[in-house]
Design an enzyme around this catalytic site. Structure first.
Site, PDB file in Angstrom:
ATOM      1  N   GLY A   1       0.845  -1.178   0.000  1.00 50.63           N
ATOM      2  CA  GLY A   1       0.000   0.000   0.000  1.00 50.63           C
ATOM      3  C   GLY A   1       0.882   1.230   0.000  1.00 50.63           C
TER       4      GLY A   1
ATOM      5  N   MET B   1       2.195   3.081   2.512  1.00 46.90           N
ATOM      6  CA  MET B   1       3.295   3.245   3.447  1.00 46.90           C
ATOM      7  C   MET B   1       4.125   1.992   3.613  1.00 46.90           C
ATOM      8  SD  MET B   1       1.991   5.410   6.641  1.00 46.90           S
ATOM      9  CE  MET B   1       1.001   4.081   7.241  1.00 46.90           C
ATOM     10  N   GLY B   2       3.478   0.872   3.440  1.00 43.86           N
ATOM     11  CA  GLY B   2       4.207  -0.343   3.729  1.00 43.86           C
ATOM     12  C   GLY B   2       3.815  -1.459   2.802  1.00 43.86           C
TER      13      GLY B   2
ATOM     14  N   VAL C   1       3.059  -5.744   2.711  1.00 45.75           N
ATOM     15  CA  VAL C   1       2.703  -6.884   3.559  1.00 45.75           C
ATOM     16  C   VAL C   1       3.289  -8.136   2.937  1.00 45.75           C
ATOM     17  CG1 VAL C   1       0.825  -8.169   4.612  1.00 45.75           C
ATOM     18  CG2 VAL C   1       0.589  -5.718   4.238  1.00 45.75           C
TER      19      VAL C   1
ATOM     20  N   LYS D   1       3.746  -6.907   8.231  1.00 47.79           N
ATOM     21  CA  LYS D   1       3.687  -5.597   7.593  1.00 47.79           C
ATOM     22  C   LYS D   1       4.939  -4.821   7.942  1.00 47.79           C
ATOM     23  CE  LYS D   1       0.686  -1.753   6.531  1.00 47.79           C
ATOM     24  NZ  LYS D   1      -0.698  -1.339   6.419  1.00 47.79           N
TER      25      LYS D   1
ATOM     26  N   ASP E   1     -11.325   2.615   5.321  1.00 44.47           N
ATOM     27  CA  ASP E   1     -10.958   2.100   3.997  1.00 44.47           C
ATOM     28  C   ASP E   1     -11.592   0.737   3.779  1.00 44.47           C
ATOM     29  OD1 ASP E   1      -9.790   2.125   1.507  1.00 44.47           O
ATOM     30  OD2 ASP E   1      -7.858   1.369   2.202  1.00 44.47           O
TER      31      ASP E   1
END
Lengths: 919, 188
Positions: free
Chosen positions: A92, A94-95, A97, A114, A207
């Site tokens: 996504g 920012m990070g 998984v 994550k 979300d």
């Protein structure tokens, strides 16, 4: 096997493929193959089913995912803390998984790990990342993927580990497992319980979307990714990360209006997103899916557009073929770049079965489910369900067949609100209401089957009444006279027809007189919009006739059962009146008189039953005036004037009773205009001018009080035009030009207000034409040519728009004639001749369709006269010119023989006789 | 690529004047061009998401022909070569993606399979490549047709022209070739 053998097998197999599977074995036996060849052919054909669809997509399309270069180095196989990375599950903002494993005892435990992206490892993002972890830690619910562990990698990159969910996104899960309505709702309720639990912990997810709700093979949904979730207690404004990631992070298709506006986000935001998900689970589509192609489109739609009821989006086929080829751009964000790992795990049989996303049929959704979804999708957060629990409870009520709290009255409320706030928006409201009526009615008939549904059905019937009444009597008049409302009406008409046709197709409908009554009324209204010549319409005269006739037939059927029903008789009178009017505008004026006479008869019958009925009396007065149009169109001015005077008398009485009723006043004064017009045609120009002047002043005053009312403005324009006519008749051409100028101004304004209003357009064309003709007489030739050319352009446009209206063909012929005349006056004989010949042919065409059209015959006589002039201008030989005169004279004689000769043509006739040496 | 322009011109001239070996020398350039274009298409915003491999091959042809500055007649020949190269491009990418041929007995080459994980797809492509190589030894023309249609994205008409056979033959061979490939791919 040799090449020839191969070739032979190929041929036989290819032939066999063209046959039905059953026929193949026999075919192979007859193909003359050796045992070995036969075995090979059989072997190949045995996989025919499986092979049929392979390789259909080009390789490039198929491979595009792995063609994309990944710029980040792979972490696969690396160790982070106690975890070994197996592969990336998705990433996504920012990070990323990863699927990771760690040893627990002697077992490998799979987890979702994550990691904050290295380039995001700043305090701002770290804070945000840690917040997510904290949020996860506070949540403990069987339907939320839980936090297992957290820490930092050797280089300081923070991570946390969550329960790894081996499942499918909820929408896909429902499709694969061919879930029915109730199963979907039950699953959705479980999701609601997870969201509700988060809300109780003061966490808003923000979300929610199918790719964040995975369902495991045993049917347990798990909520994932609290990446942009928010703790409600954290003070507004401090949450910097929120502002940074706001737009980028969320998924527009599922975002709520307040989220997009940057307004404060509450639990209602999740309710909205859940509404979108439910919408999608039911219908297979998102409410504004078609707008999702560009960001600005979807943002505007979410903020401004009313969502359609999900049933309207559901495909009617058994399986809603959805987004298979569309899918890559269909989901706006990482949903797509996140190739769900789980699909690998679920094994090949699942992968193989992956077909289109299925949805429910519209009839399963219509009614309460539509309402429930729409309630959750309200623009104003406070109008949605108060809590996720309330949302879920309503779904529970639906599942148990109990009344739901999402009531249509909220629609009515909204409609009312729209009306107050913004009138054009009321149109949208009306459409929505109509759509819902349609849905409810359809459901109603289906619902009648089961006795247990009885109560619900009856309640719905009441709803229908309420909504139908609000649509028919409150909303439609509101938009009726509004400028620019015609396109909305077109939509209204098509929706309405759809709904009416469905209703009349239903065998049960025939048994309910109440519903038949409403159906007839609705047909009549639809007919009005399609082509009521007295009101703004969309120019579909043919469709209008059909609709009025349907209304008439239904009402006649009802009248057998209740012959003394006043409302029914009044309705019948309306139907007859409209059909008569349409005929009087059409090409067979003979048909019009009996229809209007029948309307008059019925109107009198209504008044006899209730002499105090003002509306009935007003309608009688109006119908009498309209009855006068028929002799007027037929050239019998005296008979027309008689009707007009009778109408005038009726309107005067009505006006005396209700002097503040501007509709009545306008009709009253317009009678004077009608009378004057007929007098003018009878050659009494002075009397005509006086009559019109009696009406014009008051009409100006009344129209000024209603500047936006199309009917009032139109009447004013027509009155100006008629007065200008009489100026022209009196040879006061300059005054005529000025007056026609006024008429043109009004017509322009009205037509520009609604370019789709064909009646306004015709008024405009007529104003141009008459102005042009008057300008010619006033010796303003260049201006005249321009005006007439403008008229011809607009008339031609009109004919193209409604070729069924005989009037349109006549208008074009007539204007072409005018153009020719002006050109003759300008001594541009060649052009004049060409136009006049066109006019001659056009008139011939009109007369061929309707030999009784007196006007067209007169005008064709005049066309011959003008053609003779143009020929003379071109110095043609005398015989050719005389031939035109002869044709003109014959035409006039034909009219004389039928007693239809117009007095105004006396001069022309005498002139022809003189020229041809006849006395 | 610009470095190679004069080289390309020379090769195209040679080829155009009947030197068949020239096509072999052209391969690296065509390959680069296809790869470049494939990547450009892949990285494009998702507005125009549907790739047109045929267009890609056509475009590659036009660009190269233009660079060569010659009126090139060997269009259908080029399509055949380009298809082979596309196959090569895709196989290379699949390998880069860490796919292995093992464990990919399942094949998914229809668009219905968009949700298949990338790894599986890449493996599928490799598996197909291998089976297709075997088909070449059994029925070269069938293999060529599969290559041109699936990898090259060429239409039946273009394939018919390039191989100088009828369109009907293309279609018949294609359907039989699919049976053969599918059988081999699913054979455990």
């Amino acid at each position: 096997m040799t090449e020839q053998d191969r070739e032979k097998i190929n041929d036989v197999v290819a032939d066999a493929l063209a046959l039905d599977a059953d026929a193949r074995p026999a075919f192979l036996l007859r193909a003359g193959l050796t045992e070995q060849e036969l075995a090979e052919a059989r072997s190949l054909l045995s996989v025919a089913d499986g092979a049929a669809s392979i390789l259909d997509a080009p390789a490039l399309e198929f491979s595009k995912d792995f063609l994309v270069e990944t710029d980040t180095e792979s972490l696969t196989g690396k160790t982070i803390g106690p975890f070994t990375i197996i592969r990336e599950l998705g990433h996504g903002g920012m990070g990323a998984v990863y699927l990771a494993s760690r040893k627990v005892g002697d077992k490998d435990q799979l987890l979702a790990l994550k990691l904050l992206k290295r380039e995001m490892n700043s305090s701002l993002f770290r804070q945000r990342f840690e917040q997510e972890r904290e949020i996860l830690a506070t949540l403990n619910h069987p339907n939320i993927s839980s936090l297992v562990d957290f820490g930092a990698a050797e280089d300081g990159t923070p991570y946390f580990a969550m329960e790894y969910v081996d499942g499918l996104p909820i929408d896909e899960f429902c499709s694969r497992n061919k879930y029915g309505c109730d199963d979907r709702l039950s699953l959705f309720q479980k999701v609601c319980s997870a969201v509700s639990s988060a809300h109780r912990s003061l966490v808003v997810h923000r979300d929610l979307k199918p790719s964040n709700i995975l369902v495991t093979s045993d049917g347990t949904p798990k909520l994932l990714d609290f990446g942009i979730s928010k703790i409600l207690s954290s003070a507004e404004g401090q949450d910097e990360a929120e502002t940074v990631t706001r737009l980028g992070a969320m998924t527009p298709g599922y975002a709520s209006p307040e989220q997009l506006n940057g307004e404060s986000v509450t639990t209602a935001t999740d309710i909205y997103s859940l509404g979108v998900i439910l919408f999608e689970l039911l219908s297979g589509h998102r409410p504004f899916e078609e707008k999702e192609k560009d960001l600005s489109g979807i943002l505007r739609a979410i903020a401004e557009d009313d969502p359609p009821p999900p049933s309207s989006k559901a495909d009617t086929g058994q399986i809603a073929e959805k987004r298979v080829p569309l899918s890559s751009e269909d989901r706006p964000d990482e949903a797509r770049t996140l190739p769900n790992p789980v699909r690998l795990e679920t094994g090949r049989e699942n992968v193989k079965e992956k077909g289109p996303i299925t949805a429910l049929r519209p009839q399963e959704i219509r009614g309460d489910l539509d309402r429930i979804v729409l309630k959750s999708l309200q623009k104003e957060p406070e109008r949605r369900y108060l809590s996720v629990d309330a949302f879920s409870e309503d779904i529970g009520r639906f599942r148990e067949g109990r009344p739901v709290t999402a009531r249509p009255s909220s629609m009515l409320y909204r409609t009312g609100k729209f009306l107050r706030r913004n009138r054009p928006m009321a149109i949208v409201g009306a459409l929505l209401v109509l759509a819902i009526i349609a849905g409810i009615i359809a459901t109603l008939w289906q619902a009648r089957v089961a006795a247990t549904e009885r109560a619900r059905a009856e309640r719905r019937l009441a709803d229908v009444r309420e909504l139908a009444n609000s649509f028919l009597y409150e909303i439609t008049p509101e938009i009726e006279r509004l400028p620019g409302s015609t396109p909305a009406k077109v939509k209204l008409v098509s929706r309405a027809l759809e709904y009416l046709n469905r209703l009349s197709a239903d065998p049960n409908a025939g048994s309910d007189p109440e519903i038949l009554r409403e159906t007839a009324r609705a047909y009549h209204m639809v007919g009005d919009v399609q082509g009521n010549p007295m009101a703004p319409n969309i120019g579909d005269s043919k469709g209008a006739k059909v609709s009025f006739q349907k209304a008439l037939d239904i009402r006649l059927g009802l009248l057998d059962r209740s012959p003394n029903d006043v409302a029914l008789i009044a309705g019948l009178a309306d139907d007859y009146q409209m059909l008569g009017l349409l005929e009087s505008y059409g090409d067979d004026i003979e048909k019009a008189a009996p229809l209007l006479d029948r309307a008059l008869e019925l109107r009198k019958q209504v008044i006899a039953m209730d002499p105090a009925d003002f509306e009935a009396r007003r309608k009688l007065a109006l119908t009498v005036r309209q009855r006068g149009y028929i002799p007027f169109y037929d050239g019998d001015n005296k008979a027309a004037i008689e009707y007009y005077r009778q109408s005038l008398g009726l309107f005067e009485k009505l006006h005396a009773e209700q002097s503040d009723n501007d509709d009545v006043a306008l009709d009253l004064y317009y009678c004077y205009v009608n009378i004057g017009e007929a007098q003018g045609w009878d050659g009494e120009y002075k009397t005509a001018a006086e009559s019109i002047d009696k009406g014009l002043g008051p009409i100006e005053t009344i129209a000024a009080r209603h500047p936006l009312d199309r009917t009032f403005q139109r009447t004013l324009g027509l009155a100006y035009s008629k007065r200008a006519d009489s100026h022209a008749d009196l040879e006061e051409y300059d005054r005529g030009v000025a007056m026609f100028g006024k008429a043109l101004e009004v017509a322009k304004k009205t037509s520009e207000g609604d370019p789709t209003d064909l009646m306004a357009k015709r008024d405009l064309a007529l104003a141009y034409k008459k102005l042009g003709e008057c300008q010619e007489n006033a010796k303003q030739l260049d201006a005249s040519l321009l005006s007439i050319e403008s008229a011809l352009a607009v008339f031609s446009e009109l004919r193209a728009a409604d070729p069924n209206r005989a009037e349109a063909a006549y208008d074009v012929a007539n204007t072409t004639f005018s153009l020719g005349m002006t050109l003759t006056t300008m001594k541009r004989y060649a052009e004049a001749r060409k136009n006049l010949e066109n006019a001659r042919d056009a008139f011939a065409e009109v007369i061929k369709t309707n030999p009784a059209n007196t006007y067209a015959r007169r005008m064709s006589a005049h066309t011959f006269i003008e053609l003779a002039k143009a020929l003379a201008g071109q110095n043609a030989d005398k015989a050719a010119i005389a031939q035109q005169w002869r044709l003109a004279l014959d035409t006039f004689d034909g009219l004389k023989a039928e007693g239809k000769f117009e007095k105004v043509d006396d001069v022309a006739y005498a002139d022809l006789q003189k020229k041809l040496g006849i006395s | 690529m610009s470095d190679g322009t004069s080289e390309i011109t020379q090769i195209l001239h040679d080829w155009n004047s009947g030197d068949e070996s020239a096509s072999e020398r052209l391969l690296p350039y065509v390959y680069d061009e296809l790869k470049r274009q494939a990547r450009r298409l892949m990285s494009r915003e998702r507005v125009d998401h549907t790739l047109q491999p045929t267009a890609l091959v056509h475009e590659a042809f036009l660009r190269l022909a233009k660079q060569g500055g010659v009126d090139w007649q060997n269009r259908s020949h080029f399509y055949g070569i380009a298809s082979r190269l596309m196959r090569q491009v895709l196989i290379d990418h699949a390998r880069q993606h860490g796919a292995s041929k093992r464990g990919s007995a399942q094949i998914h080459f229809s668009l219905d399979d968009v949700t298949i994980p990338v790894e599986t797809r890449a493996s599928s492509i490799l598996a197909l490549d291998e089976v297709l190589a075997r088909l070449e030894t059994v029925d070269e023309r069938q293999a060529k047709i599969v290559e041109m249609r699936f990898f090259g994205g060429l239409s039946n008409t273009e394939i018919a022209e390039a191989l100088d056979i009828s369109e009907r033959t293309v279609l018949r061979s294609w359907s039989v070739a699919k049976l053969w490939l599918y059988r081999e791919l699913t054979r455990s």
